[in-house]
Every structure is written in C-alpha cells, then in structure tokens.
Design an enzyme around this catalytic site. Sequence first.
Site, mmCIF file in Angstrom:
data_model
loop_
_atom_site.group_PDB
_atom_site.id
_atom_site.type_symbol
_atom_site.label_atom_id
_atom_site.label_comp_id
_atom_site.label_asym_id
_atom_site.label_seq_id
_atom_site.Cartn_x
_atom_site.Cartn_y
_atom_site.Cartn_z
ATOM 1 N N ALA A 24 -8.754 -42.232 -22.311
ATOM 2 C CA ALA A 24 -10.048 -42.964 -23.283
ATOM 3 C C ALA A 24 -10.006 -41.264 -23.964
ATOM 4 O O ALA A 24 -11.013 -41.231 -25.111
ATOM 5 C CB ALA A 24 -11.010 -43.900 -22.316
ATOM 6 N N ASP A 45 -9.894 -38.445 -23.673
ATOM 7 C CA ASP A 45 -9.089 -37.466 -23.875
ATOM 8 C C ASP A 45 -8.810 -37.591 -25.845
ATOM 9 O O ASP A 45 -8.686 -37.029 -25.986
ATOM 10 C CB ASP A 45 -7.869 -37.189 -23.321
ATOM 11 C CG ASP A 45 -7.564 -37.209 -21.685
ATOM 12 O OD1 ASP A 45 -8.520 -36.265 -21.642
ATOM 13 O OD2 ASP A 45 -7.032 -37.175 -20.798
#
Length: 309
Positions: free
Chosen positions: A255, A257
């Site tokens: 999420a 990243d």
Amino acid sequence: MIELNGKPFGDMQQTFGGDTLNAAVYFSRCSQALGASQQVQYVTAMGTDPLSDGMVSRWQQEGVATDFVLRDKARTPGLYLIQLDEQGERTFLYWRNQSAARYMIQHPGFERVAESLKQVDMVFVSGISLAILPEQDRDKLLERLNHLRTTGVEIAFDSNFRPALWPQDQMKTVQTCYQAMYQTTDLALVTFDDEQLIWGDATAYDTITRLQTQGVSNVVVKLGAEGCLVADANTSEPYSVATTPVDDVIDTTSAGDSFNGGFLATYLSGGNIRQACANGNTLAGAVIQHKGAIIPKEATDAAVAQLKK
C-alpha cells in the site's frame, strides 16, 4: 526478493517484490499513464542464477531500467513470506542474510553505479534499504547520499520500519541511523505507524514538526484510510489529502510502496505535492484490493488512467 504469498503448507504463490522495487514498478506504470519522459533506474545486486535472470527480465518488461543492477556470482536473491490476517493486514518472514542485495555496497561495481547517480534527479531509499546492510556499509551509503545531495540530487526517504530486520532491543541504533538519514533528506514519505513506533509521536503533526526540525523540506505522513497529512515547503501550514475508502481490502502489502510510486511519478513529472498525494492515494486504493506486492498490470490500468499531473 522472491515473494511467497499464501498459507504455509497450503496454496502458495511465488512472485517477486521488495519495497523500493514495488515503488519502482508502480512509478513506471504511472509515468507511462502521465505521458512523462522520466525513467526509473533500479539499484540493487542480484545473483546470476535463473531466478535472478527471470526477475531482472520481468523488471525490464515493466519499463524499469536495470543498468544499475549489479550481478553477484556468489549469492542469490533473498526470500520473504507474506502472511495475512482476516482484515488483509500482513506480517513478514525473511530469509535474506546472505542475499546479493545485502552486500551490494561491497560489490566491485558499486562505485561505478554510485558515480552515475550524480546524473539523476532523485535518489529514493527506504528504511529497509538501510536495515539490510552491514553497519559499515550502511555508513558508506549514508555518506554517499549526503555527497549526492551536495551535488544537487534530491533525496527521498520512506522510513518503512521492519523490526525483524534490526537487532532486537536496538531501537537506539534505528533512531541514530534514521536521524542521520533525515538530515540528508529533502522529501520524506513516511507512515505514521512507523514513526510512532520509533519515536513515540502522539500525532502526525508531531511527526511533521520533528522532521521539519531535522531539516526535511517536504513531509508526507501516510495515514492509511485517512489519506495523508502534508507539510509542503511552499505552504505555511500542514494540510490533509483525503482518500476514497476501500470496502473490500484484500491485502495491504505494498500500500505504501504503490503510494510512493504514484506520488513520485507525479512529482517528478512536474505535478504539485497535493496532486501527487491524490494520485498516490488512488493507486494504493486499487492495489490493496488484490493479493501480492506487485499486482497484475491490468489490475492497475483503471486506476492509473485516472491519474493527473
């Protein structure tokens, strides 16, 4: 690294991932959608085994340049296992102590790569980038980043704290390392839960105040379903950027990243920080509705099509 995703002793899917790699892949997908000309180069070390060859080939297919991927004949990629609870929250198990990436700074080709980084616009690293290195190599990387900053390269950092990668009961070591990193950081893309765990921050405003005191010009504090809180060098007060709630969360792996990838693609293509946060939120909202760190490209197509500069 090699990613195993699923239930132990049950159905298990093998793919690849890693926080900065995930961000690089999503950056590439978003850049293409924004019609931007910038290219993302990934810096790491891999083995010369078939798995390493296959992973590097897949990155190239995603539009991630691999000129700075060093090859180590003596080592192989690391491996991690993602375990999910009923809410889609994840925990990790790692096997990476002898991975090629851990010894990247000691690779004979690293100085060539480091010199080439003087020509880039930005270098993005994470807390995991720091955590996996032996202490002396970590110090060398911090010195190199500080030097790059003096030459005009912008430095971005995501604290992405994984306790399992640091010595137990060594929070002081983490704080000292992160303190040095923040002193050479222009743009911080951090998650409040991580900052709270490391520093004891009571609120996201505390995180912003602390990072500004440490000299970080632009701070984005990721707050999950609440979006993010931002301190922009061009504004006088922090502001919030909301996100659209997701009802069906399957897997929160990547999420943050994917947010980073969407944010950086927008920011480096000339977008402002508010729009970059909105685009990061949009992409992360799509990614958490699928399993795995890097979801199929077709699964992000609709979200990427919505992005704006």
